[in-house]
Design a protein around this motif. Structure first.
Motif, PDB file in Angstrom:
ATOM      1  N   LEU A 108       0.826  -1.207   0.000  1.00  0.00           N
ATOM      2  CA  LEU A 108       0.000   0.000   0.000  1.00  0.00           C
ATOM      3  C   LEU A 108       0.860   1.257   0.000  1.00  0.00           C
ATOM      4  O   LEU A 108       0.607   2.196  -0.756  1.00  0.00           O
ATOM      5  CB  LEU A 108      -0.948   0.008   1.206  1.00  0.00           C
ATOM      6  N   ASN A 109       1.874   1.290   0.856  1.00  0.00           N
ATOM      7  CA  ASN A 109       2.752   2.460   0.916  1.00  0.00           C
ATOM      8  C   ASN A 109       3.458   2.698  -0.411  1.00  0.00           C
ATOM      9  O   ASN A 109       3.556   3.838  -0.866  1.00  0.00           O
ATOM     10  CB  ASN A 109       3.768   2.314   2.058  1.00  0.00           C
ATOM     11  N   ALA A 116       2.651   5.887  -2.838  1.00  0.00           N
ATOM     12  CA  ALA A 116       3.777   6.802  -3.068  1.00  0.00           C
ATOM     13  C   ALA A 116       4.050   6.982  -4.558  1.00  0.00           C
ATOM     14  O   ALA A 116       4.497   8.047  -4.994  1.00  0.00           O
ATOM     15  CB  ALA A 116       5.027   6.288  -2.359  1.00  0.00           C
ATOM     16  N   ALA A 117       3.739   5.944  -5.340  1.00  0.00           N
ATOM     17  CA  ALA A 117       3.933   6.014  -6.795  1.00  0.00           C
ATOM     18  C   ALA A 117       2.758   6.702  -7.491  1.00  0.00           C
ATOM     19  O   ALA A 117       2.750   6.817  -8.718  1.00  0.00           O
ATOM     20  CB  ALA A 117       4.135   4.613  -7.362  1.00  0.00           C
ATOM     21  N   GLY A 118       1.767   7.145  -6.729  1.00  0.00           N
ATOM     22  CA  GLY A 118       0.665   7.895  -7.308  1.00  0.00           C
ATOM     23  C   GLY A 118      -0.629   7.124  -7.524  1.00  0.00           C
ATOM     24  O   GLY A 118      -1.540   7.634  -8.164  1.00  0.00           O
ATOM     25  N   ALA A 172      -5.143   4.557  -2.000  1.00  0.00           N
ATOM     26  CA  ALA A 172      -5.031   5.550  -0.930  1.00  0.00           C
ATOM     27  C   ALA A 172      -6.051   5.303   0.180  1.00  0.00           C
ATOM     28  O   ALA A 172      -5.723   5.416   1.365  1.00  0.00           O
ATOM     29  CB  ALA A 172      -5.164   6.961  -1.492  1.00  0.00           C
ATOM     30  N   GLU A 173      -7.275   4.960  -0.184  1.00  0.00           N
ATOM     31  CA  GLU A 173      -8.310   4.711   0.824  1.00  0.00           C
ATOM     32  C   GLU A 173      -7.947   3.501   1.681  1.00  0.00           C
ATOM     33  O   GLU A 173      -8.130   3.507   2.897  1.00  0.00           O
ATOM     34  CB  GLU A 173      -9.658   4.501   0.155  1.00  0.00           C
TER      35      GLU A 173
END
Length: 84
Positions: free
Chosen positions: A39-40, A44-46, A51-52
């Motif tokens: 997830l991180n 971080a890659a967009g 994100a949720e």
């Protein structure tokens, strides 16, 4: 002689995420840690779709009782998976 633990594959979706990326691990704790890294990395890659799920994972630990319920369920779900 060291014996290998069987592995299982748990997906991002099975851990509350939006995709079918597989985490092949020997324990539920390893799968949860792999999901956290996944997830991180993708956020971080967009990748907005994750994100949720990342926010939900971080928020679980702000409510320890509810977070432990999720954790116990994830461990049961992992245990129920067939070995790879």
């Amino acid at each position: 002689m060291k014996t290998m633990k069987p592995t299982k594959t748990m997906t991002c979706r099975q851990l509350g995420g939006p995709c079918d990326h597989g985490h092949r691990t020997s324990t539920a704790d390893e799968a949860i840690k792999a999901q956290d890294r996944h997830l991180n990395e993708v956020v971080a890659a967009g990748d907005a779709a994750h994100a949720e799920a990342l926010k939900a994972m971080k928020d679980r630990w702000k409510r320890p009782i509810a977070g432990m319920g999720w954790y116990r369920q994830a461990k049961r779900d992992f245990a129920a998976l067939a070995d790879d």
